[in-house]
Write a protein that holds these residues in place. Structure first.
Motif, mmCIF file in Angstrom:
data_model
loop_
_atom_site.group_PDB
_atom_site.id
_atom_site.type_symbol
_atom_site.label_atom_id
_atom_site.label_comp_id
_atom_site.label_asym_id
_atom_site.label_seq_id
_atom_site.Cartn_x
_atom_site.Cartn_y
_atom_site.Cartn_z
ATOM 1 N N ALA A 80 0.816 -1.221 0.000
ATOM 2 C CA ALA A 80 0.000 0.000 0.000
ATOM 3 C C ALA A 80 0.845 1.265 0.000
ATOM 4 C CB ALA A 80 -0.947 -0.002 1.199
ATOM 5 N N SER A 81 1.940 1.272 0.775
ATOM 6 C CA SER A 81 2.760 2.476 0.881
ATOM 7 C C SER A 81 3.436 2.822 -0.443
ATOM 8 C CB SER A 81 3.820 2.311 1.977
ATOM 9 O OG SER A 81 4.699 1.237 1.674
ATOM 10 N N HIS A 82 3.660 1.829 -1.294
ATOM 11 C CA HIS A 82 4.315 2.069 -2.579
ATOM 12 C C HIS A 82 3.376 2.710 -3.586
ATOM 13 C CE1 HIS A 82 7.770 -0.131 -1.177
ATOM 14 N NE2 HIS A 82 7.081 -1.246 -1.024
ATOM 15 N N PHE A 83 2.082 2.650 -3.322
ATOM 16 C CA PHE A 83 1.100 3.177 -4.267
ATOM 17 C C PHE A 83 0.198 4.219 -3.610
ATOM 18 C CE2 PHE A 83 2.392 -0.956 -5.799
ATOM 19 C CZ PHE A 83 2.649 -0.701 -7.142
ATOM 20 N N GLY A 84 0.741 4.903 -2.595
ATOM 21 C CA GLY A 84 0.004 5.983 -1.960
ATOM 22 C C GLY A 84 -1.266 5.542 -1.265
ATOM 23 N N HIS A 85 -1.328 4.260 -0.839
ATOM 24 C CA HIS A 85 -2.513 3.732 -0.166
ATOM 25 C C HIS A 85 -3.767 3.976 -1.014
ATOM 26 C CE1 HIS A 85 -0.346 2.895 3.630
ATOM 27 N NE2 HIS A 85 0.350 3.969 3.290
ATOM 28 N N ARG A 86 -3.621 3.804 -2.320
ATOM 29 C CA ARG A 86 -4.722 4.100 -3.215
ATOM 30 C C ARG A 86 -5.900 3.172 -2.994
ATOM 31 N NH1 ARG A 86 -4.352 7.112 -7.682
ATOM 32 N NH2 ARG A 86 -6.607 6.959 -7.433
ATOM 33 N N SER A 87 -7.076 3.747 -3.126
ATOM 34 C CA SER A 87 -8.311 2.975 -3.074
ATOM 35 C C SER A 87 -9.346 3.760 -3.870
ATOM 36 C CB SER A 87 -8.775 2.770 -1.633
ATOM 37 O OG SER A 87 -9.077 4.017 -1.022
ATOM 38 N N GLY A 88 -10.423 3.128 -4.173
ATOM 39 C CA GLY A 88 -11.482 3.792 -4.924
ATOM 40 C C GLY A 88 -12.674 2.873 -5.042
ATOM 41 N N GLY A 89 -13.675 3.356 -5.729
ATOM 42 C CA GLY A 89 -14.859 2.542 -5.908
ATOM 43 C C GLY A 89 -16.057 3.384 -6.278
ATOM 44 N N GLY A 90 -17.162 2.701 -6.500
ATOM 45 C CA GLY A 90 -18.392 3.378 -6.871
ATOM 46 C C GLY A 90 -19.304 2.422 -7.602
ATOM 47 N N PRO A 91 -20.293 2.962 -8.325
ATOM 48 C CA PRO A 91 -21.216 2.098 -9.076
ATOM 49 C C PRO A 91 -20.465 1.253 -10.095
ATOM 50 C CG PRO A 91 -22.045 4.350 -8.943
ATOM 51 C CD PRO A 91 -20.636 4.385 -8.426
ATOM 52 N N ILE A 92 -20.806 -0.013 -10.149
ATOM 53 C CA ILE A 92 -20.049 -0.929 -11.010
ATOM 54 C C ILE A 92 -20.281 -0.654 -12.487
ATOM 55 C CG2 ILE A 92 -21.807 -2.737 -11.116
ATOM 56 C CD1 ILE A 92 -19.536 -4.774 -10.882
ATOM 57 N N HIS A 93 -21.432 -0.050 -12.843
ATOM 58 C CA HIS A 93 -21.699 0.141 -14.268
ATOM 59 C C HIS A 93 -20.652 1.044 -14.919
ATOM 60 C CE1 HIS A 93 -23.822 3.652 -12.518
ATOM 61 N NE2 HIS A 93 -23.376 4.257 -13.593
ATOM 62 N N HIS A 94 -20.119 1.997 -14.156
ATOM 63 C CA HIS A 94 -19.088 2.861 -14.747
ATOM 64 C C HIS A 94 -17.805 2.072 -15.004
ATOM 65 C CE1 HIS A 94 -16.550 6.295 -15.616
ATOM 66 N NE2 HIS A 94 -15.676 5.779 -14.774
#
Length: 316
Positions: A22-36
């Protein structure tokens, strides 16, 4: 892969990195409606379609739109949308700023962050017209990746899924989760697996194999669906804002790369890089507040108003 009677609009998807990287990628996360995400995944695997519509307003979605759909004449549209939407993201600061228990230094830092985000929007608005000037790209050179073939292999799907986090991350270090939209009343159990697992399962489905689970790359892992709820409205709003700002940083870096390919004036490249650094510093500072609301935070970076870009960038 979830349940045959669930509507796509009622499924939410989440992305995060494994703790070990996680630390190597800025603790990136995301998400939302699956259709997008499905709409974004399809052109990655089968090539783009002619019309992708206007840029989305959500910055996570705008990031995906820019990275996957925006052609060489759409950078200004993406930056204009980013400049228009950044001030709206400061609405996410209202819940924590209205929290009586918020320490005074943290409150002051967030107020500075509010002003800096608005200054960033103004800065981007000044830079974006440079991308409207006619320009030519060098022959046989493009910053984009060629579209995969018409028959994607499991590794093609796996790689496309992992790219939502970073093109440099290993698919086994990307964890995807499916969860029900709150309006469904929890009609299915939240599930999580790696991009590798989902890549194999999606490939099986795309090729009409009913026994998609035969790949069985790994078992589902049950997710705890309560962290954001338990942390409260303040933490949830700040986590959301941090993610939005990280996406803004990716959009600015994407535009910075295009400024190089378009041979725009050097100051445009510099301003975009400075704005990307600033917005990521803001995102990192905001992300620390839910975990340690009393911790001391560095001063919000001051933004220097950029000079208006040249209406006719010189060729190099």
């Amino acid at each position: 892969m979830i349940t045959p009677d669930i509507a796509i609009r009622d499924v939410l998807i989440g992305y995060r990195t494994r703790p070990r990287v996680a630390s190597h990628f800025g603790h990136r996360s995301g998400g939302g409606p699956i259709h997008h995400y499905l709409a974004t995944l399809h052109p990655q695997l089968y090539g783009p379609t002619a019309d992708h519509g206007p840029p989305p307003t959500d910055l996570d979605e705008l990031r995906l739109w820019a990275l996957t759909h925006a052609g060489e004449h759409q950078q200004k549209a993406a930056l204009d949308r980013l400049a228009a939407q950044l001030p709206h993201t400061t609405q996410l600061l209202k819940p924590p700023l209205h929290e009586p228990s918020l320490p005074a230094p943290t409150r002051a830092w967030l107020q500075d962050a509010d002003r800096s985000i608005r200054q960033l929007a103004s800065q981007i608005h000044r830079v974006s017209p440079a991308f409207a000037t006619p320009h030519a790209l060098p022959e046989h050179t493009s910053p984009t990746t060629a579209a995969p073939g018409p028959d994607p292999a499991p590794q093609d799907i796996t790689r496309a899924l992992a790219d939502f986090i970073s093109p440099d991350i290993a698919p086994d270090d990307v964890l995807l989760s499916f969860r029900p939209h709150p309006r469904t009343g929890g009609r299915f159990t939240t599930r999580e697996a790696t991009a590798t697992a989902f890549g194999s399962l999606l490939h099986a489905r795309l090729h009409g194999l009913e026994a998609a689970a035969a790949a069985r790359p790994e078992a589902w892992e049950e997710l705890n669906r309560s962290p954001h709820t338990a942390a409260g409205q303040q933490a949830a709003a700040l986590v959301r804002l941090s993610n939005q700002l990280h996406s803004a940083g990716d959009i600015l870096t994407w535009a910075q790369h295009w400024s190089h390919w378009h041979r725009l004036p050097r100051d445009i490249h510099t301003q975009l890089g400075s704005a990307a650094t600033t917005v990521r510093e803001l995102a990192d500072g905001i992300s620390k507040i839910p975990a340690a609301p009393g911790a001391a935070l560095a001063a919000t970076p001051a933004l220097v108003p950029p000079a208006a870009p040249s209406p006719a960038p010189p060729r190099r």
